[in-house]
Design an enzyme around this catalytic site. Structure first.
Site, PDB file in Angstrom:
ATOM      1  N   GLY C  16     -13.832  -6.018   2.894  1.00 54.61           N
ATOM      2  CA  GLY C  16     -13.529  -7.323   3.477  1.00 54.61           C
ATOM      3  C   GLY C  16     -14.117  -7.403   4.870  1.00 54.61           C
ATOM      4  O   GLY C  16     -14.119  -6.422   5.605  1.00 54.61           O
ATOM      5  N   ARG C  77     -18.487  -6.069  -2.527  1.00 55.30           N
ATOM      6  CA  ARG C  77     -17.879  -4.946  -3.265  1.00 55.30           C
ATOM      7  C   ARG C  77     -18.992  -4.362  -4.139  1.00 55.30           C
ATOM      8  O   ARG C  77     -19.901  -5.071  -4.568  1.00 55.30           O
ATOM      9  CB  ARG C  77     -16.723  -5.431  -4.149  1.00 55.30           C
ATOM     10  N   GLY C 107     -13.124  -0.182   5.585  1.00 55.90           N
ATOM     11  CA  GLY C 107     -11.787   0.378   5.458  1.00 55.90           C
ATOM     12  C   GLY C 107     -11.807   1.640   4.606  1.00 55.90           C
ATOM     13  O   GLY C 107     -12.839   2.292   4.455  1.00 55.90           O
ATOM     14  N   ASP C 108     -10.668   1.916   4.047  1.00 61.99           N
ATOM     15  CA  ASP C 108     -10.466   3.132   3.294  1.00 61.99           C
ATOM     16  C   ASP C 108     -11.497   3.335   2.181  1.00 61.99           C
ATOM     17  O   ASP C 108     -12.127   4.386   2.077  1.00 61.99           O
ATOM     18  CB  ASP C 108      -9.060   3.069   2.689  1.00 61.99           C
ATOM     19  N   GLY C 109     -11.682   2.313   1.365  1.00 61.72           N
ATOM     20  CA  GLY C 109     -12.619   2.414   0.254  1.00 61.72           C
ATOM     21  C   GLY C 109     -14.035   2.696   0.740  1.00 61.72           C
ATOM     22  O   GLY C 109     -14.759   3.525   0.170  1.00 61.72           O
ATOM     23  N   SER C 110     -14.412   2.022   1.794  1.00 67.95           N
ATOM     24  CA  SER C 110     -15.755   2.208   2.345  1.00 67.95           C
ATOM     25  C   SER C 110     -15.941   3.631   2.855  1.00 67.95           C
ATOM     26  O   SER C 110     -17.032   4.200   2.758  1.00 67.95           O
ATOM     27  CB  SER C 110     -15.985   1.222   3.495  1.00 67.95           C
ATOM     28  N   THR C 130     -10.730  -3.477   9.602  1.00 72.44           N
ATOM     29  CA  THR C 130      -9.994  -4.264   8.611  1.00 72.44           C
ATOM     30  C   THR C 130      -8.861  -4.987   9.285  1.00 72.44           C
ATOM     31  O   THR C 130      -8.118  -4.386  10.067  1.00 72.44           O
ATOM     32  CB  THR C 130      -9.444  -3.390   7.473  1.00 72.44           C
ATOM     33  N   ASP C 132      -6.178  -5.851   8.166  1.00 70.37           N
ATOM     34  CA  ASP C 132      -4.862  -5.358   7.733  1.00 70.37           C
ATOM     35  C   ASP C 132      -4.325  -4.257   8.648  1.00 70.37           C
ATOM     36  O   ASP C 132      -3.128  -3.971   8.639  1.00 70.37           O
ATOM     37  CB  ASP C 132      -4.949  -4.809   6.302  1.00 70.37           C
ATOM     38  N   ASP C 134      -4.517  -1.141   8.382  1.00 71.82           N
ATOM     39  CA  ASP C 134      -3.802  -0.108   7.627  1.00 71.82           C
ATOM     40  C   ASP C 134      -4.493   1.253   7.620  1.00 71.82           C
ATOM     41  O   ASP C 134      -3.993   2.189   6.989  1.00 71.82           O
ATOM     42  CB  ASP C 134      -3.529  -0.578   6.191  1.00 71.82           C
ATOM     43  N   ARG C 176      -1.558  -7.256   1.840  1.00 66.67           N
ATOM     44  CA  ARG C 176      -1.071  -6.955   0.486  1.00 66.67           C
ATOM     45  C   ARG C 176      -0.149  -5.758   0.476  1.00 66.67           C
ATOM     46  O   ARG C 176       0.916  -5.777  -0.114  1.00 66.67           O
ATOM     47  CB  ARG C 176      -2.241  -6.705  -0.457  1.00 66.67           C
ATOM     48  N   GLU C 192      12.140 -16.288  13.094  1.00 68.12           N
ATOM     49  CA  GLU C 192      13.543 -15.941  12.858  1.00 68.12           C
ATOM     50  C   GLU C 192      13.660 -14.735  11.928  1.00 68.12           C
ATOM     51  O   GLU C 192      14.560 -13.912  12.089  1.00 68.12           O
ATOM     52  CB  GLU C 192      14.285 -17.143  12.259  1.00 68.12           C
ATOM     53  N   LYS C 219      17.821 -25.699  15.661  1.00 65.43           N
ATOM     54  CA  LYS C 219      17.366 -26.924  15.012  1.00 65.43           C
ATOM     55  C   LYS C 219      16.264 -26.642  13.999  1.00 65.43           C
ATOM     56  O   LYS C 219      16.002 -27.457  13.126  1.00 65.43           O
ATOM     57  CB  LYS C 219      16.811 -27.895  16.059  1.00 65.43           C
ATOM     58  N   HIS C 220      15.566 -25.538  14.159  1.00 58.39           N
ATOM     59  CA  HIS C 220      14.461 -25.263  13.251  1.00 58.39           C
ATOM     60  C   HIS C 220      14.252 -23.748  13.197  1.00 58.39           C
ATOM     61  O   HIS C 220      14.665 -23.031  14.101  1.00 58.39           O
ATOM     62  CB  HIS C 220      13.184 -25.953  13.729  1.00 58.39           C
ATOM     63  N   HIS C 254      -7.581 -17.570   4.122  1.00 53.91           N
ATOM     64  CA  HIS C 254      -8.795 -16.939   4.652  1.00 53.91           C
ATOM     65  C   HIS C 254      -9.181 -17.346   6.059  1.00 53.91           C
ATOM     66  O   HIS C 254     -10.127 -16.782   6.607  1.00 53.91           O
ATOM     67  CB  HIS C 254      -9.949 -17.174   3.680  1.00 53.91           C
ATOM     68  N   GLN C 256      -7.639 -16.438   8.418  1.00 54.07           N
ATOM     69  CA  GLN C 256      -7.315 -15.214   9.152  1.00 54.07           C
ATOM     70  C   GLN C 256      -8.477 -14.209   9.194  1.00 54.07           C
ATOM     71  O   GLN C 256      -8.441 -13.246   9.948  1.00 54.07           O
ATOM     72  CB  GLN C 256      -6.093 -14.531   8.525  1.00 54.07           C
TER      73      GLN C 256
END
Lengths: 324, 324, 324, 324
Positions: C16, C77, C107-110, C130, C132, C134, C176, C192, C219-220, C254, C256
């Site tokens: 990604g 990929r 990332g990890d896979g790479s 990445t 994430d 992670d 994920r 919250e 209120k919200h 996406h 993000q």
């Protein structure tokens, strides 16, 4: 001029919130105070009117709000005010509080309520405020420009990742019955296709165009869909099934309602808020403060209700030409 | 129609760069290709025209530029092109390259060059592009909305610190001879005073107003100054000397020229770029592609040169009323 | 030092895309050229490696990309590269091109792919990239800060409309298997409740907390959900059914992934990209260039694969305390 | 633990405002209330302490402020509090109000005041908050990341116009005695040279490097200058005189102080604000709440005063390498 001088006006925001409402409320309060009037803020739209949720609005109550999204007066839907009894009670609340004029920021539904109060004897002026931009008889509605700006900033971000991945992205924007946001955001975002409720379309044409683009070397594509035209998720699934292209869907959702209002919306809201007070003072009522060809005008609500804003044919064709 | 069909057009950007120029160039290229024309990009404005700095512009040359500030064709000032010999040489370059039509993004000076080429026999169309918004005979110039947006984002930031510190801030924005950016940014930024070149002012009035505000409880104030009206630093010094208020000055400078163009500027640039090509095809020349009351129109350069955009009296008064 | 001098290195981005990859690639290219090495860009990750989609990268190839989202080298990929034959072919491609070292952003896979090339004899250095966040054994991954920044800008916008409407909003963010974005965005967005995959939760507790808040005058409310913890739509439905509160759901998607990288990500990517080249030159291989407690370190891939980044217990508790 | 339980704490912001202070105040208030303490907001820093400008801070007083720049408690300089009499009076004010602990957001000067109150018997905890990032003995100061982010967004905009015009731009950023903003913004903005107060430089070297760049084909250059290293205007003049390059100068000024805090600053401020309350409850006093290598720590003020944050040698070298 023979017009009864007015001493106290109310202001409320109603329906969906639109960026720029705060700038508009600020203009109402400051203009009214400039002219020696007293201003009362009515919270939560017509619901607050019925509850008597009023508060005086001195100058400092609108300090540092011109740049804020949302509405400092809150907004709400109000079923009760759609009944004759509700309207009568609302009128009585205003009478009891000595409020002779009322400025209502909102859309079509909010103006119908304002029309009723006008008929009952309150001087009411509406100010067109909805990101959907579907109130006609005027150049633009407060909040629309900011919503489009938010949408294209999202599209720009998605374009970065689309370019990197050579994928198709479907972006669903707001607009249940109106495609203005989708059309403007699609044009400004450089979308390959734009689907709006006002123009019939076939998904097979969208797919054919995507495939022509790929055949010519296009690496990625962006499709903008108004929520009233189709569900983004379904469009994405259709495209993936019929092309095999890796397709991702984003539903922008409520981010489009918030955010600091754009300069365009702040200036428009400031002009219309100030003008609404002046109209009230001049004895005008049952009308919308708006701009037409850039000039301030008062449009009777009846004319507003009859009019409709259609996406310009020119823009639809332009979107088509620029996406070859 | 009896108009000689055109096969190849050129496009250049000239003068100060304006956000939205890339969106406009993209529209020229895509519209031209849509209609079967060939497009040549001329780099660095008239300087590149004289140097023969040309390159073909296929569809992919304008991929992923709609959202970029600046201009992918570069821009430059060119003294030589202001002479008759220069213009003659430029004409010859276009002839040699088989370029029959030319779309010029720029301001007044750029249009004078385009007018000369028109007189020499090239079909030329100008597209009003300058953040100053001082080209008249049209609704708006490309880049202005983005520049105002940039200015108010800066003002919003300064407002945060102004509020925290209870200080006076003077913000100088661009505009040597035109106060449009200052007026719009001042209105949208909620400034206490706005100084523009078109309206005479006295610093003692600015000071008196500041002092009235403080007497009424205002904790901080923002003054927006167009560079053509006064030097921010001098205004700041005057205020500090005559009030004793802690006063800070910011000169926004060239940030106002850059940044991703706003939706308004992208849509305007897309419309005008596409329309410029259509005008060329129709045989129109020596004219500016523009919008008036939202409609696309071709305005002869002579009319453009005679016209002038003055800040609206209504907006000046509004700035005064809303800053009580 | 007895290390064989290296003359040519390759660089690719894989998995990604993450904002900051371009800043990292720029740092690789400039640092390599600074030290007299030649650099080859490999497009579309391992897919491009197998296809021989190589291009030389001189200094100007990385001009004006530090601020761009996405990756100028594209990413994809690649199933084939997960096989031994694929890896062997990739190794051969590099050999044929004279590429002795390889910097892999991903990332990890790479990194697993990079580990294989290392075992085959190519000096490979991974750079953790990445959104994430992670990848463990380091302070932070490139792209994470920008993704959180994008998420909180969206939450800020939604807060405007939430405040105006007195509603509950559920916002689903990416992640994920990792809740880092949700936790940081929830903390920074003032949510919250925050639901993440690493911490068990009960929706009835979320509801109970919402009701306590309302009882105290809130209120919200804003609930942030990592996609790996729950579907935003289902959380919204549950809340609405069990409280009757007007609840809206936004799935950020996406957006993000894109956008101009934050300063944090640009500086991190610049440091790690430059350091990766230096490691290659020093003969280090099969390791990740990273920061630990702010210092540059090389972490063997094996150690990276064994490590895991858990959301800090302290942050989870803080989110709980600050949302009373 | 034998520590005297505390029932009421005060919180103030002092010195220059820093984005994230509001998020920090929110964390103080919410954490204190969570633990059953009462919180008093002291406005305008030590000036408000001496004036008794106190107000109770219930939960709702910090609603919807996490995303706001500036400080809702205002800030001010206070000469009187630098005297022994002033400190004694401040202590008395706190005693009279029953305030046993005090959390102070600010920089070095503010901590010296807090140290005095600590010596007089008030439990005081400082929270490092200054965009200059010059408070040592910790990973980072609140506000720094946002200021750098604001600076690079400005640099990105200027880069657009720099690219279009082939010019040299000098950008002066904040930092009277510390070059942290300049160094980070220069690295992240891709500057050709960065001038900071901590590192001696010669303008002739800057010029030589610019000329080498142009000789290699660079079309535009960006120089970032910390205000403490040189005046941007003078650097610009020197460059123009010694190269003949068209050079423009921008002084970013107070925009760097405002704006919505970044996620990094919000999370840091939330952590430190909450931790400051916990330290107070544990009986710690005369110390700064901070992070070191990511972990929460209490650093005695004396140690803070002795320490100094120097720009990392590694970053200075990196800026040099990446700008070839």
């Amino acid at each position: 001029m023979g017009v009864m001088a007015i001493r106290k006006i109310g202001v409320l925001t109603s329906g969906g919130d639109a960026p720029g409402m705060n700038a508009g409320v600020r203009a109402v309060v400051r203009t009214a105070i400039y002219h020696g009037l007293e201003v009362v803020g009515i919270r939560r739209g017509y619901a607050g009117l019925l509850d008597g949720d009023f508060r005086p609005m001195p100058l400092e109550s609108v300090g540092d709000i011109i740049q804020r999204g949302g509405t400092c007066l809150y907004t709400a839907r109000c079923l009760e005010f759609m009944t004759e009894e509700g309207q009568q009670r609302g009128y009585q609340r205003l009478q009891d509080a000595g409020i002779e004029g009322l400025v209502v920021f909102g859309g079509d539904g909010s103006f119908h309520g304002a029309q009723k109060l006008h008929e009952l004897g309150i001087r009411t002026i509406g100010v067109p405020s909805t990101i959907d931009n579907d109130i006609g008889a005027c150049d633009a509605n407060i909040g629309f420009d900011t919503a489009v700006q938010t949408a294209i900033q999202a599209i720009d971000k998605i374009r970065d990742t689309a370019t990197s991945h050579e994928r198709t992205y479907v972006i669903e924007v707001m607009g249940r019955s109106a495609g203005h946001i989708a059309l403007a955001a699609g044009l400004a975002g450089g979308a390959e296709s734009v689907l709006i409720p006002e123009v019939p379309y076939k998904l097979e044409d969208v797919v054919a165009k995507l495939q022509r683009g790929v055949a010519r070397g296009k690496k990625h594509s962006i499709i903008v869909v108004a929520e009233g035209a189709a569900h983004g998720v379904e469009v994405g699934r259709y495209i993936e099934e019929h092309t095999g292209f890796d397709t991702r869907v984003t539903v922008l959702g409520h981010v489009q309602r918030g955010g600091a209002p754009s300069a365009v919306d702040r200036v428009l809201a400031s002009r219309l808020g100030a003008y609404a007070v002046e109209l009230c003072m001049q004895g005008v009522s049952g009308a919308m403060a708006a701009t037409q060809n850039g000039e301030l005008v008062a449009v009777p609500f009846d004319e507003v209700f009859r009019s409709e804003r259609k996406p310009a044919q020119e823009l639809c064709e332009l979107a088509e030409i620029l996406s070859i």
